[in-house]
Scaffold this motif. Structure first.
Motif, PDB file in Angstrom:
ATOM      1  N   PRO A 106       0.824  -1.297   0.059  1.00  0.00           N
ATOM      2  CA  PRO A 106       0.141  -0.068   0.080  1.00  0.00           C
ATOM      3  C   PRO A 106       0.923   1.308   0.110  1.00  0.00           C
ATOM      4  CG  PRO A 106      -0.031  -0.883   2.244  1.00  0.00           C
ATOM      5  CD  PRO A 106       0.867  -2.066   1.218  1.00  0.00           C
ATOM      6  N   HIS A 107       0.277   2.365  -0.521  1.00  0.00           N
ATOM      7  CA  HIS A 107       1.029   3.547  -0.467  1.00  0.00           C
ATOM      8  C   HIS A 107       0.701   4.357   0.976  1.00  0.00           C
ATOM      9  CE1 HIS A 107       1.104   3.875  -5.092  1.00  0.00           C
ATOM     10  NE2 HIS A 107       1.338   2.609  -4.645  1.00  0.00           N
ATOM     11  N   VAL A 108      -0.408   4.022   1.794  1.00  0.00           N
ATOM     12  CA  VAL A 108      -0.535   4.570   2.948  1.00  0.00           C
ATOM     13  C   VAL A 108      -1.216   3.522   3.762  1.00  0.00           C
ATOM     14  CG1 VAL A 108      -2.947   5.314   1.871  1.00  0.00           C
ATOM     15  CG2 VAL A 108      -1.923   6.472   4.100  1.00  0.00           C
ATOM     16  N   MET A 109      -1.080   3.542   4.904  1.00  0.00           N
ATOM     17  CA  MET A 109      -1.780   2.794   6.036  1.00  0.00           C
ATOM     18  C   MET A 109      -2.505   3.498   7.047  1.00  0.00           C
ATOM     19  SD  MET A 109      -0.565  -0.570   6.032  1.00  0.00           S
ATOM     20  CE  MET A 109      -0.605  -1.127   7.579  1.00  0.00           C
ATOM     21  N   LEU A 110      -3.639   3.001   7.081  1.00  0.00           N
ATOM     22  CA  LEU A 110      -4.711   3.343   8.113  1.00  0.00           C
ATOM     23  C   LEU A 110      -4.636   2.644   9.231  1.00  0.00           C
ATOM     24  CD1 LEU A 110      -7.511   4.424   5.503  1.00  0.00           C
ATOM     25  CD2 LEU A 110      -5.517   5.781   6.059  1.00  0.00           C
ATOM     26  N   PHE A 111      -4.746   3.132  10.542  1.00  0.00           N
ATOM     27  CA  PHE A 111      -4.799   2.217  11.663  1.00  0.00           C
ATOM     28  C   PHE A 111      -5.901   3.002  12.468  1.00  0.00           C
ATOM     29  CE2 PHE A 111      -0.376   1.945  10.591  1.00  0.00           C
ATOM     30  CZ  PHE A 111       0.060   0.450  10.701  1.00  0.00           C
ATOM     31  N   ASP A 112      -6.839   2.004  12.887  1.00  0.00           N
ATOM     32  CA  ASP A 112      -7.925   2.378  13.793  1.00  0.00           C
ATOM     33  C   ASP A 112      -7.731   1.772  15.265  1.00  0.00           C
ATOM     34  OD1 ASP A 112     -10.079   3.534  15.093  1.00  0.00           O
ATOM     35  OD2 ASP A 112     -11.552   2.756  13.463  1.00  0.00           O
ATOM     36  N   GLU A 113      -7.195   2.153  16.269  1.00  0.00           N
ATOM     37  CA  GLU A 113      -7.007   1.922  17.298  1.00  0.00           C
ATOM     38  C   GLU A 113      -6.428   0.472  17.350  1.00  0.00           C
ATOM     39  OE1 GLU A 113      -9.733   2.667  20.500  1.00  0.00           O
ATOM     40  OE2 GLU A 113     -10.777   4.418  19.600  1.00  0.00           O
ATOM     41  N   PRO A 114      -5.273   0.416  17.008  1.00  0.00           N
ATOM     42  CA  PRO A 114      -4.675  -0.970  16.648  1.00  0.00           C
ATOM     43  C   PRO A 114      -4.298  -1.616  17.902  1.00  0.00           C
ATOM     44  CG  PRO A 114      -3.032   0.555  16.205  1.00  0.00           C
ATOM     45  CD  PRO A 114      -4.210   1.327  16.294  1.00  0.00           C
ATOM     46  N   THR A 115      -4.110  -1.103  18.879  1.00  0.00           N
ATOM     47  CA  THR A 115      -3.714  -1.526  20.191  1.00  0.00           C
ATOM     48  C   THR A 115      -4.693  -1.502  21.368  1.00  0.00           C
ATOM     49  OG1 THR A 115      -2.809   0.514  21.268  1.00  0.00           O
ATOM     50  CG2 THR A 115      -1.133  -0.993  19.884  1.00  0.00           C
ATOM     51  N   SER A 116      -5.935  -1.252  21.079  1.00  0.00           N
ATOM     52  CA  SER A 116      -7.009  -0.969  21.987  1.00  0.00           C
ATOM     53  C   SER A 116      -7.479  -2.342  22.707  1.00  0.00           C
ATOM     54  CB  SER A 116      -8.150  -0.426  21.455  1.00  0.00           C
ATOM     55  OG  SER A 116      -7.703   1.096  21.400  1.00  0.00           O
ATOM     56  N   ALA A 117      -7.605  -3.470  21.753  1.00  0.00           N
ATOM     57  CA  ALA A 117      -8.056  -4.629  22.110  1.00  0.00           C
ATOM     58  C   ALA A 117      -7.182  -5.674  22.725  1.00  0.00           C
ATOM     59  CB  ALA A 117      -8.428  -5.418  21.048  1.00  0.00           C
ATOM     60  N   LEU A 118      -5.856  -5.077  22.963  1.00  0.00           N
ATOM     61  CA  LEU A 118      -4.572  -5.884  23.364  1.00  0.00           C
ATOM     62  C   LEU A 118      -4.406  -5.752  24.988  1.00  0.00           C
ATOM     63  CD1 LEU A 118      -2.184  -4.901  20.699  1.00  0.00           C
ATOM     64  CD2 LEU A 118      -3.480  -6.741  20.634  1.00  0.00           C
ATOM     65  N   ASP A 119      -4.074  -6.733  25.529  1.00  0.00           N
ATOM     66  CA  ASP A 119      -3.538  -6.799  26.789  1.00  0.00           C
ATOM     67  C   ASP A 119      -2.463  -5.857  26.998  1.00  0.00           C
ATOM     68  OD1 ASP A 119      -5.266  -8.524  27.727  1.00  0.00           O
ATOM     69  OD2 ASP A 119      -4.090 -10.337  27.446  1.00  0.00           O
TER      70      ASP A 119
END
Ligand code: ADP
Ligand code: MG
Length: 240
Positions: free
Chosen positions: A155-168
């Motif tokens: 990809p040319h751009v990466m979109l992250f939506d709260e990538p760590t919110s579900a993690l311990d």
């Protein structure tokens, strides 16, 4: 790379995005912060038309993607997205998860797809998990595989939506580390997160959203060090 003009999104009578203007440059890391319900996810999902805007215009690499004739699938291939939930295919191995879209969508040769997938597994530090299944992975490992899978489409751009919110909590760092390396390597990124330390360290620009508008934006030093708006100060006082 991305130009957003007066972006609006309503769900029925509910106005969620109330006119967002933003330009994102190649190589820039934009971090979006703000209270729950302020429209951050909706904004991110509008960028690749997972949500259809109800007003305004979005251009990607010089082409209007909100124009009726535009084929969004072409653009979506160039925009990687990583969600809070990892959405890996449970019945496919790690390697198969990463290779799937390049094979099916990109029509890559299997040998080429495997070579890229192997390199990406090294990038996210999980070469030894290539034949594992998602259920055998920790949350942090799953998210690193989800990132590798998105990157496999180059990809040319990466979109992250709260990538760590579900993690311990103990797994947050390993995912942020992978994202930080991507940023250092020059990837254009738009990241919604509540990890303020990461935002400050890795973000080139911080956007504070509240009530469907960008209330304030600036460098991390400006937004965290000297917030101009009362709403920003109030939010930061709760999360810092
Ligand atoms: P954030 O990511 O900042 O927490 P969201 O973009 O998820 O905010 O949501 C903003 C508002 O839009 C919320 O009030 C939410 O309930 C509403 N919303 C989001 N998606 C939908 C939908 N598909 N239908 C109706 N309302 C929605
Ligand atoms: Mg959200």
């Amino acid at each position: 790379m991305i130009e957003v003009k007066n972006l609006q999104k309503s769900f029925g009578k509910l106005e969620i995005l109330k006119g967002i203007d933003l330009n994102i440059h190649k190589g820039e890391v934009v971090v979006v912060i703000g209270p729950s319900g302020s429209g951050k996810s909706t904004f991110l999902r509008c960028l690749n038309l997972l949500e259809q805007p109800t007003g305004g215009e979005i251009s990607f690499e010089g082409q209007s993607i909100t124009a009726k004739k535009h084929d969004i699938n072409v653009t979506r291939e160039k925009m990687g997205m990583v969600f809070q939930q990892f959405n890996l295919f449970p019945h496919k191995s790690v390697l198969q998860n990463i290779m799937l879209a390049p094979l099916k969508v990109r029509k890559q040769q299997a040998s080429e797809a495997e070579k890229i997938a192997t390199e990406l597994l090294r990038t996210v530090g999980l070469e030894d998990k290539r034949d594992a299944y998602p259920a055998q992975l920790s949350g942090g490992q799953k998210q690193r595989i989800a990132i590798a899978r998105a990157l496999a489409m180059q990809p040319h751009v990466m979109l992250f939506d709260e990538p760590t919110s579900a993690l311990d909590p103990e797994m947050v760092g390993e995912v942020l580390e992978v994202m930080k390396q991507l940023a250092v390597d020059g990837m254009t990124m738009v990241i919604v997160t509540h990890e303020m330390g990461f935002a400050r360290e890795v973000g080139d620009r911080i956007l504070f959203m509240d009530g469907g508008v960008i209330v304030e934006q600036g460098t991390p030093a400006e937004v965290f060090g000297n917030p101009k708006h009362a709403r920003t100060r109030d939010f930061l006082s709760k999360v810092l």
